[in-house]
Design a protein around this motif. Sequence first.
Motif, PDB file in Angstrom:
ATOM      1  N   GLU A 135      -1.837-108.697 -35.163  1.00  0.00           N
ATOM      2  CA  GLU A 135      -2.962-109.589 -35.444  1.00  0.00           C
ATOM      3  C   GLU A 135      -2.473-110.988 -35.826  1.00  0.00           C
ATOM      4  O   GLU A 135      -3.097-111.996 -35.451  1.00  0.00           O
ATOM      5  CB  GLU A 135      -3.876-109.004 -36.530  1.00  0.00           C
ATOM      6  N   ASP A 136      -1.346-111.065 -36.541  1.00  0.00           N
ATOM      7  CA  ASP A 136      -0.799-112.368 -36.926  1.00  0.00           C
ATOM      8  C   ASP A 136      -0.189-113.089 -35.731  1.00  0.00           C
ATOM      9  O   ASP A 136      -0.341-114.312 -35.579  1.00  0.00           O
ATOM     10  CB  ASP A 136       0.260-112.204 -38.013  1.00  0.00           C
ATOM     11  N   VAL A 137       0.511-112.336 -34.895  1.00  0.00           N
ATOM     12  CA  VAL A 137       1.154-112.927 -33.715  1.00  0.00           C
ATOM     13  C   VAL A 137       0.110-113.487 -32.757  1.00  0.00           C
ATOM     14  O   VAL A 137       0.224-114.629 -32.276  1.00  0.00           O
ATOM     15  CB  VAL A 137       2.025-111.870 -33.001  1.00  0.00           C
ATOM     16  N   ILE A 138      -0.924-112.717 -32.487  1.00  0.00           N
ATOM     17  CA  ILE A 138      -1.952-113.172 -31.545  1.00  0.00           C
ATOM     18  C   ILE A 138      -2.736-114.346 -32.130  1.00  0.00           C
ATOM     19  O   ILE A 138      -3.093-115.287 -31.404  1.00  0.00           O
ATOM     20  CB  ILE A 138      -2.872-111.993 -31.159  1.00  0.00           C
ATOM     21  N   LYS A 139      -2.964-114.335 -33.418  1.00  0.00           N
ATOM     22  CA  LYS A 139      -3.634-115.477 -34.047  1.00  0.00           C
ATOM     23  C   LYS A 139      -2.800-116.745 -33.886  1.00  0.00           C
ATOM     24  O   LYS A 139      -3.330-117.818 -33.543  1.00  0.00           O
ATOM     25  CB  LYS A 139      -3.879-115.188 -35.526  1.00  0.00           C
ATOM     26  N   ALA A 140      -1.491-116.629 -34.124  1.00  0.00           N
ATOM     27  CA  ALA A 140      -0.611-117.797 -33.985  1.00  0.00           C
ATOM     28  C   ALA A 140      -0.585-118.297 -32.544  1.00  0.00           C
ATOM     29  O   ALA A 140      -0.613-119.513 -32.293  1.00  0.00           O
ATOM     30  CB  ALA A 140       0.798-117.435 -34.444  1.00  0.00           C
ATOM     31  N   LEU A 141      -0.557-117.390 -31.592  1.00  0.00           N
ATOM     32  CA  LEU A 141      -0.564-117.785 -30.179  1.00  0.00           C
ATOM     33  C   LEU A 141      -1.863-118.493 -29.813  1.00  0.00           C
ATOM     34  O   LEU A 141      -1.855-119.533 -29.148  1.00  0.00           O
ATOM     35  CB  LEU A 141      -0.361-116.554 -29.290  1.00  0.00           C
ATOM     36  N   LEU A 142      -2.988-117.927 -30.248  1.00  0.00           N
ATOM     37  CA  LEU A 142      -4.277-118.536 -29.911  1.00  0.00           C
ATOM     38  C   LEU A 142      -4.419-119.911 -30.552  1.00  0.00           C
ATOM     39  O   LEU A 142      -4.962-120.845 -29.936  1.00  0.00           O
ATOM     40  CB  LEU A 142      -5.418-117.621 -30.352  1.00  0.00           C
ATOM     41  N   ASN A 143      -3.937-120.056 -31.761  1.00  0.00           N
ATOM     42  CA  ASN A 143      -4.011-121.362 -32.425  1.00  0.00           C
ATOM     43  C   ASN A 143      -3.135-122.395 -31.730  1.00  0.00           C
ATOM     44  O   ASN A 143      -3.468-123.585 -31.687  1.00  0.00           O
ATOM     45  CB  ASN A 143      -3.605-121.233 -33.893  1.00  0.00           C
ATOM     46  N   SER A 255       8.175-122.160 -29.162  1.00  0.00           N
ATOM     47  CA  SER A 255       7.688-123.070 -30.191  1.00  0.00           C
ATOM     48  C   SER A 255       7.161-122.325 -31.413  1.00  0.00           C
ATOM     49  O   SER A 255       7.069-122.885 -32.505  1.00  0.00           O
ATOM     50  CB  SER A 255       6.588-123.971 -29.618  1.00  0.00           C
ATOM     51  N   ILE A 256       6.800-121.028 -31.230  1.00  0.00           N
ATOM     52  CA  ILE A 256       6.394-120.186 -32.355  1.00  0.00           C
ATOM     53  C   ILE A 256       7.595-119.341 -32.754  1.00  0.00           C
ATOM     54  O   ILE A 256       8.183-118.656 -31.918  1.00  0.00           O
ATOM     55  CB  ILE A 256       5.205-119.281 -31.970  1.00  0.00           C
ATOM     56  N   PRO A 257       8.018-119.366 -34.012  1.00  0.00           N
ATOM     57  CA  PRO A 257       9.200-118.603 -34.435  1.00  0.00           C
ATOM     58  C   PRO A 257       9.071-117.116 -34.142  1.00  0.00           C
ATOM     59  O   PRO A 257       8.002-116.524 -34.327  1.00  0.00           O
ATOM     60  CB  PRO A 257       9.274-118.865 -35.947  1.00  0.00           C
ATOM     61  N   LYS A 258      10.148-116.525 -33.647  1.00  0.00           N
ATOM     62  CA  LYS A 258      10.219-115.078 -33.374  1.00  0.00           C
ATOM     63  C   LYS A 258       9.091-114.618 -32.459  1.00  0.00           C
ATOM     64  O   LYS A 258       8.500-113.548 -32.651  1.00  0.00           O
ATOM     65  CB  LYS A 258      10.183-114.279 -34.681  1.00  0.00           C
ATOM     66  N   CYS A 259       8.804-115.424 -31.451  1.00  0.00           N
ATOM     67  CA  CYS A 259       7.711-115.084 -30.531  1.00  0.00           C
ATOM     68  C   CYS A 259       7.836-115.917 -29.267  1.00  0.00           C
ATOM     69  O   CYS A 259       7.492-117.102 -29.276  1.00  0.00           O
ATOM     70  CB  CYS A 259       6.365-115.326 -31.210  1.00  0.00           C
ATOM     71  N   SER A 260       8.327-115.288 -28.191  1.00  0.00           N
ATOM     72  CA  SER A 260       8.417-116.027 -26.930  1.00  0.00           C
ATOM     73  C   SER A 260       8.745-115.086 -25.789  1.00  0.00           C
ATOM     74  O   SER A 260       8.973-113.884 -25.983  1.00  0.00           O
ATOM     75  CB  SER A 260       9.492-117.118 -27.014  1.00  0.00           C
ATOM     76  N   LEU A 261       8.796-115.675 -24.594  1.00  0.00           N
ATOM     77  CA  LEU A 261       9.170-114.916 -23.405  1.00  0.00           C
ATOM     78  C   LEU A 261      10.669-114.624 -23.363  1.00  0.00           C
ATOM     79  O   LEU A 261      11.122-113.839 -22.526  1.00  0.00           O
ATOM     80  CB  LEU A 261       8.755-115.679 -22.141  1.00  0.00           C
ATOM     81  N   LYS A 262      11.445-115.237 -24.234  1.00  0.00           N
ATOM     82  CA  LYS A 262      12.895-115.023 -24.267  1.00  0.00           C
ATOM     83  C   LYS A 262      13.374-114.365 -25.557  1.00  0.00           C
ATOM     84  O   LYS A 262      14.452-113.773 -25.591  1.00  0.00           O
ATOM     85  CB  LYS A 262      13.628-116.364 -24.087  1.00  0.00           C
ATOM     86  N   TYR A 263      12.600-114.462 -26.618  1.00  0.00           N
ATOM     87  CA  TYR A 263      13.014-113.914 -27.917  1.00  0.00           C
ATOM     88  C   TYR A 263      13.169-112.403 -27.842  1.00  0.00           C
ATOM     89  O   TYR A 263      12.357-111.706 -27.225  1.00  0.00           O
ATOM     90  CB  TYR A 263      11.998-114.279 -28.999  1.00  0.00           C
ATOM     91  N   PHE A 264      14.225-111.891 -28.511  1.00  0.00           N
ATOM     92  CA  PHE A 264      14.382-110.445 -28.623  1.00  0.00           C
ATOM     93  C   PHE A 264      15.155-110.150 -29.899  1.00  0.00           C
ATOM     94  O   PHE A 264      16.264-110.647 -30.100  1.00  0.00           O
ATOM     95  CB  PHE A 264      15.120-109.861 -27.419  1.00  0.00           C
TER      96      PHE A 264
END
Length: 607
Positions: A135-143, A255-264
């Motif tokens: 819920e936090d990750v999707i909120k950050a993405l939408l914002n 651009s969002i910490p610990k959240c991307s198409l490359k982060y693992f």
Amino acid sequence: MRFPRTSLLLVAALAVVLIVSTPMMSRVSAISTQASSKAVKPLHIHLFRQQDLRLHDNPPLCKTIDAAKNSPDSTGILPIFCFDPRIFGNDAQSAFGSLKCGPRRAKFVLESVSDLRSNLEKQGSGLVVAHGKPEDVIKALLNKIDPGPSKEFLPKIYCQQEVASEEIRVEKGVRSVAKAHSPQHGSLEAVWGSTMYDPEDLPFRDGVYGMPDTFTPFRNKVEKNCVISNPFATPSDAELKLCSDWQVVDATDGSIPKCSLKYFPTLEELGYTAEQVKVAATHDSRGVMEFKGGETAALARVKDYIWDKDRLKIYFDTRNGMLGPDYSTKFSPWLAHGCLSPRYVARECRRYEGARVANKSTYWVVFELLWRDFWKFFAQKHGNSIFFLDGTLGHDAIMSGHANARRWGLDKRTLAAWKEGRTGFPLVDANMRELAATGFQSNRGRQNVCSFLALDTNTDWRCGADYFETELLDYDTYSNWGNWCAGAGMTGGRLNRFNIVKQSKDYDCDGDYVRHWIPELKDVPTQFVHEPWKMSKEQQVEFGCRLGVDYPNPIIEPFVPKQRGGSGRSGGGRGGKKSGRGRNNSNLSKGQRQDMKSLKRGSYSFK
């Protein structure tokens, strides 16, 4: 009438303003209309969960794709997986103080998510991986995607439907985020996708809520009246196309910490210690096989077991073994994490039956899959009661003197001895040491260690289920807690108390399994290997196994079968007749007896 010159100038200026302002007002109106049209653009998000980490036969993923295809404004889908800190790491603990997910299973999930991302990328798509609450990750993405007060993107989120309380809370949280972003159009749809049979096809009045609470009547009616839907194909490259809107691309580029198409993340980043990481990375050669997470490894195992090694035709005879990779399918870790579809497995069994042979063994794998269905439907019907001490029986039934009622206790020393494989009962100890060293345990082993802890020591059965939740590679909420609840007699069915010694002699007649995991018993003769307490002190010294020194004394009195009609019961406990039965069956594992003929072959069919 004549106007003053100043008045004429004002009239002329007003006319000019009116003439010029007309096209400008039209442009403003057009811009406003354009902004309004953008406010209905959907953003189709597929939220992968721990139970659907695959591309083949994934109904929720197909639902996401269909929704995107049916939306003319869609530019693709946005797949996401979140490593939830409420599940992973040393800070994620159960009500009993255990880890929600041990490091060995966390490693398996990391491998599964990595394989999922790789498979998506091979098809020109991608996977956003994040470390955070969904819920936090999707909120950050939408914002990040849609920061202004006037929303351009309307989140349409899809995920697999789960029925346990923790998973339902996640769904509610994500749905709230979608609604907060777009009160009228934001949504989350949970789609069923983890069982062979669909809940709406169940042949019971009130569907899931009208199903029997015991397996056999459930099985009989389902097999007679239901058909399995054919598995969905893996989506095409075009169907998996990644959303290409620039705002989405910008938000998923790191651009969002610990959240991307490359982060693992690594195990350490998930919250495990260096020592735990080392343990997880070490394969114990005594284990049945080395399990690697992911859809690729899952499909390879299906091919290897069914087709290359041709083991399906003898599964029924070998399934109660405990040593080696091929006494059973070993599909369970991949099924538990959704790397493998149960419908795909059932379809492969049917294909094998058409190409090679159809017999009780080829059916029995599908029978085992039906057990998985049963426990998920059972959990949906009964909700949180599968986690309660009194189970689905409930407190009132227990207080009314139900036959299965018992007084539960919790001796921490007893529980620790059970966990560490120090009970003094070799079959129990060998299985618990295998679990601690590998994260795996045979089905036969699980039934015995459950019966021992719950029924022989009267220990709060939830402590056993909780420990399994920490350690098992193939942990599945519904099967684990349902089986423990039933094993303790708290679902109201027949109480099956296993005679551990008889089970040992039935399924490890020569003691190979217990010696494999308990080196203290390596020189103990077969006569005593399952009952070392029967050795004299001289024999203990002779065979290098002194009780209370090299190997524990039994922590409880060994189970003695009740006498019937003045004669001893033949072995006692569940498990059939004399251990030598069926030894002429060449398919049986060494030292394993043949099962009761009462286990009848059933049937299954596809739509």
